[in-house]
Structures are given as structure tokens and as C-alpha cells.
Design a protein around this motif. Structure first.
Motif, PDB file in Angstrom:
ATOM      1  N   THR A   1       0.434  -1.430   0.297  1.00  0.00           N
ATOM      2  CA  THR A   1       0.321   0.005  -0.247  1.00  0.00           C
ATOM      3  C   THR A   1       0.659   1.528  -0.158  1.00  0.00           C
ATOM      4  O   THR A   1       1.410   1.251   0.846  1.00  0.00           O
ATOM      5  N   ILE A   2       0.382   2.507  -0.290  1.00  0.00           N
ATOM      6  CA  ILE A   2       0.917   3.822  -0.286  1.00  0.00           C
ATOM      7  C   ILE A   2       0.266   4.616   0.734  1.00  0.00           C
ATOM      8  O   ILE A   2      -1.054   4.414   1.009  1.00  0.00           O
ATOM      9  N   GLN A   3       1.150   5.320   1.133  1.00  0.00           N
ATOM     10  CA  GLN A   3       0.690   6.731   2.276  1.00  0.00           C
ATOM     11  C   GLN A   3       0.320   7.534   1.885  1.00  0.00           C
ATOM     12  O   GLN A   3      -0.075   8.738   2.858  1.00  0.00           O
ATOM     13  N   ALA A   4       1.276   7.949   0.643  1.00  0.00           N
ATOM     14  CA  ALA A   4       0.767   9.340  -0.032  1.00  0.00           C
ATOM     15  C   ALA A   4       0.300   8.983  -1.385  1.00  0.00           C
ATOM     16  O   ALA A   4       1.392   8.217  -2.117  1.00  0.00           O
ATOM     17  N   GLY A   5       0.079  10.019  -2.427  1.00  0.00           N
ATOM     18  CA  GLY A   5       0.251   9.926  -3.758  1.00  0.00           C
ATOM     19  C   GLY A   5      -1.055   9.250  -4.341  1.00  0.00           C
ATOM     20  O   GLY A   5      -1.177   8.500  -3.759  1.00  0.00           O
ATOM     21  N   GLN A   6      -0.728   9.071  -5.503  1.00  0.00           N
ATOM     22  CA  GLN A   6      -1.231   7.956  -6.498  1.00  0.00           C
ATOM     23  C   GLN A   6      -1.142   7.209  -7.493  1.00  0.00           C
ATOM     24  O   GLN A   6       0.341   8.112  -8.314  1.00  0.00           O
ATOM     25  N   ILE A   7      -1.289   6.310  -8.135  1.00  0.00           N
ATOM     26  CA  ILE A   7      -1.121   5.102  -9.379  1.00  0.00           C
ATOM     27  C   ILE A   7      -2.126   5.236 -10.119  1.00  0.00           C
ATOM     28  O   ILE A   7      -2.902   4.873 -10.071  1.00  0.00           O
ATOM     29  N   VAL A   8      -1.598   6.054 -11.190  1.00  0.00           N
ATOM     30  CA  VAL A   8      -3.020   5.856 -11.905  1.00  0.00           C
ATOM     31  C   VAL A   8      -2.179   5.381 -13.521  1.00  0.00           C
ATOM     32  O   VAL A   8      -1.745   5.079 -13.700  1.00  0.00           O
ATOM     33  N   LEU A   9      -3.438   4.502 -14.025  1.00  0.00           N
ATOM     34  CA  LEU A   9      -2.998   3.267 -15.480  1.00  0.00           C
ATOM     35  C   LEU A   9      -4.146   4.094 -16.278  1.00  0.00           C
ATOM     36  O   LEU A   9      -5.661   3.386 -16.007  1.00  0.00           O
ATOM     37  N   HIS A  10      -4.300   4.198 -17.220  1.00  0.00           N
ATOM     38  CA  HIS A  10      -5.493   4.519 -18.380  1.00  0.00           C
ATOM     39  C   HIS A  10      -5.913   5.702 -17.535  1.00  0.00           C
ATOM     40  O   HIS A  10      -7.572   4.676 -17.940  1.00  0.00           O
ATOM     41  N   ASP A  11      -6.239   6.585 -16.512  1.00  0.00           N
ATOM     42  CA  ASP A  11      -7.029   7.434 -15.722  1.00  0.00           C
ATOM     43  C   ASP A  11      -7.570   7.001 -15.021  1.00  0.00           C
ATOM     44  O   ASP A  11      -8.297   7.932 -14.366  1.00  0.00           O
TER      45      ASP A  11
END
Ligand SMILES: Nc1ncnc2c1ncn2[C@@H]1O[C@H](COP(=O)(O)OP(=O)(O)OP(=O)(O)O)[C@@H](O)[C@H]1O
Ligand SMILES: [Mg+2]
Length: 274
Positions: free
Chosen positions: A85-95
Motif C-alpha cells: 500500500t502507499i501512504q501518499a500520492g496515487q498510481i494511475v493506469l489509463h486514467d
């Protein structure tokens, strides 16, 4: 960190070594990347192992991640695949945001394939069973179609005679090629490769890297962690150099390897005599 084994890619020969894929590269940072790693932070307890990491990856791009042991390369790939899991930010695939609570990981893992250092094939299944299980069980592909595609892919990676072999009957390099085929069978949009040759004897490194170079030439989007510097320079469109959870520099492979802009990167390359 695995022992560095220098592989002379130039000796490998054959058309897989052409750099065609580089000519079709889309400019890094273009408006609508396939994968956006957007200011992500990852903590293990009090330890911040990824600190504000941002990387955009376009379709067909091959990005190599380099950096000293413990700098966060594996963790980064694991975050993209939802294994952390991540604690900040985001990961985006194809919007579509693929980090966070609402993510359907079973869907994401079909789009994002991953191959690790240790080939995690099922020991009680033969090669065909290992590579067709995902498409048949998860994607509802017919057995006949899965077998047809598996046969073609296994042929392509030089294993046409190993279709019915069991993992214990394969060399490390052969197992790793099967692991790549297994990932490809799901038709991923992105492939994550984490030190896939680190556990291999030197003579097997090349046969595996050849397959990856061929995938790059075919336009596969890949994020690769490797300690094979010559391969890294050859295969990548972009190099991201990390240290202590931060991106220290990014650049084209030729710039990075011939003239890195930070002393830390220079020091790192010196370690490899590269
Ligand atoms: N499950 C975990 N719990 C706590 N700390 C972890 C965990 N996994 C990794 N770490 C820590 O996170 C940091 C980054 O580790 P990571 O495995 O991502 O490094 P790496 O760049 O892949 O190193 P290497 O080149 O040795 O594979 C290290 O300090 C490591 O000790
Ligand atoms: Mg690692």
C-alpha cells in the motif's frame, strides 16, 4: 544485491538487438501517459522507503530503474502491482486510479504483469499448465486458445520442446523464460521486471535478457530493475536513478551512462566499472 555479471549484449547477435523500438518512442512526460506514478510515498513504520516519487510511463516505453541496494526499487514495483500500500500520492493506469482502497487488484494484476527474481512456478504443474492457468481460470479463455497461444509464445522464447516439462526439469534461465511467458499470456499492458536474471548463472542471463530485448522491440511497455548495465543501456528509453527512496536523476540511457549528472550516479556506475 546479486553479483554483477557483465554480459556482452553485442555478442548476442540476431535481430533482437536492433534499437528500433527507441525510434518509435513517445516523448517522456507526454500529455497522456499509460502509467502515472504521481508523488507517491511509502513508509514501513517510521521508515520512508519511497519519498515523493513521480514517474510517467508512455505506451511502448521501457524505463529502467537503477540504484543502490535498499533504495526502494522493488518496493516501487510492488506498489504498482498492489503488493504494497502507499501512504501518499496515487498510481494511475489509463486514467484509472489503481492505488487505494477501491482498487480491484485482480483486475489490475491482469493489466500489470510482474516477473520476479525467483521464478515462482507451480512445481506440480507442467509448463503448459503453469502458463495457461491464468488465462483459463481468470480470463475465461478457452483451453484450446490458451494452448495455442502458449505454444506460440513458448516457441518464441526458445522452449518449444519444454511444453510438458515440469519446473524441476528446467534450468533457471528456462524457468525464468516460462515465467515471462506466463505473464505475457495475460496480455498485460505493462510488464514489471525485478532483477529477473539476478539468480541465474552467467550463461543463462543472456537467453533471458534476449527475450526482454525482443519484447522491447515489439513495443511492450516495461519497468525494469536490473543490475546488468549493458542490458539496461540497450533496452531502455529512459533511466531513473534512485537513492534512499528518492529519484536522483533521470535521463536518456546514452546521457545517463556516458555522462551522469550527479556524483552519486557516477559513483554507482563506477561500482559496475561501467
Ligand atoms: N516488508 C518490509 N518491511 C520493512 N522494511 C522493508 C520491507 N521491504 C523493504 N523494506 C525496506 O525498504 C527499503 C527498500 O527496499 P527495496 O527492497 O525496495 O530495495 P531495492 O532497491 O529493491 O534493493 P535491492 O537492490 O537490494 O533489491 C529497504 O530499506 C528495506 O529494508
Ligand atoms: Mg530489490
Amino acid at each position: 544485491m546479486g553479483e554483477f555479471i557483465k554480459t556482452n549484449i553485442n555478442e548476442i547477435g540476431g535481430e533482437v538487438l536492433t534499437e528500433e523500438h527507441k525510434e518509435t518512442t513517445i516523448i517522456p512526460g507526454m500529455a497522456n501517459p499509460l502509467l502515472k506514478i504521481d508523488h507517491i510515498r511509502k513508509n514501513f513504520g517510521d521508515l520512508t522507503v519511497l519519498d515523493d516519487i513521480t514517474v510517467n510511463v508512455n505506451v511502448g516505453e521501457v524505463v529502467v530503474f537503477l540504484g543502490p541496494s535498499g533504495c526502494g526499487k522493488t518496493t516501487l514495483l510492488r506498489c504498482i502491482n498492489g503488493l504494497e500500500t502507499i501512504q501518499a500520492g496515487q498510481i494511475v493506469l489509463h486514467d484509472e486510479v489503481i492505488s487505494g482502497d477501491k482498487t480491484k487488484w485482480s483486475d489490475v494484476r491482469q493489466k500489470v504483469g510482474m516477473v520476479f527474481q525467483s521464478y515462482d512456478l507451480f512445481p506440480h504443474k507442467n509448463v503448459l499448465g503453469n502458463v495457461t492457468m491464468g488465462p483459463i481460470k481468470v480470463q475465461g479463455v478457452s483451453k484450446a486458445d490458451a494452448i495455442k497461444e502458449a505454444t506460440a509464445l513458448l516457441e518464441r522464447v526458445g522452449l518449444p520442446d519444454k511444453i510438458y516439462a515440469y519446473p524441476r526439469q528446467l534450468s533457471g534461465g528456462q524457468k525464468q523464460r516460462v515465467a515471462i511467458v506466463r505473464a505475457l499470456m495475460m496480455h498485460p499492458e505493462v510488464l514489471l521486471l525485478d532483477e529477473i536474471t539476478a539468480a541465474l548463472d552467467p550463461e543463462m542471463v543472456r537467453e533471458v535478457l534476449d527475450v526482454v530485448l525482443e519484447l522491447a522491440n515489439d513495443g511492450m511497455t516495461m519497468l525494469i530493475v536490473t543490475h546488468e548495465m549493458e542490458f539496461a543501456q540497450k533496452v531502455s528509453n529512459r533511466v531513473v536513478f534512485m537513492d534512499k527512496g528518492n529519484i536522483i536523476e533521470t535521463g536518456s540511457p546514452d546521457d545517463f551512462f556516458t555522462n551522469p549528472s550527479t556524483p552519486r550516479a557516477r559513483q554507482f556506475l563506477d561500482m559496475f566499472h561501467y
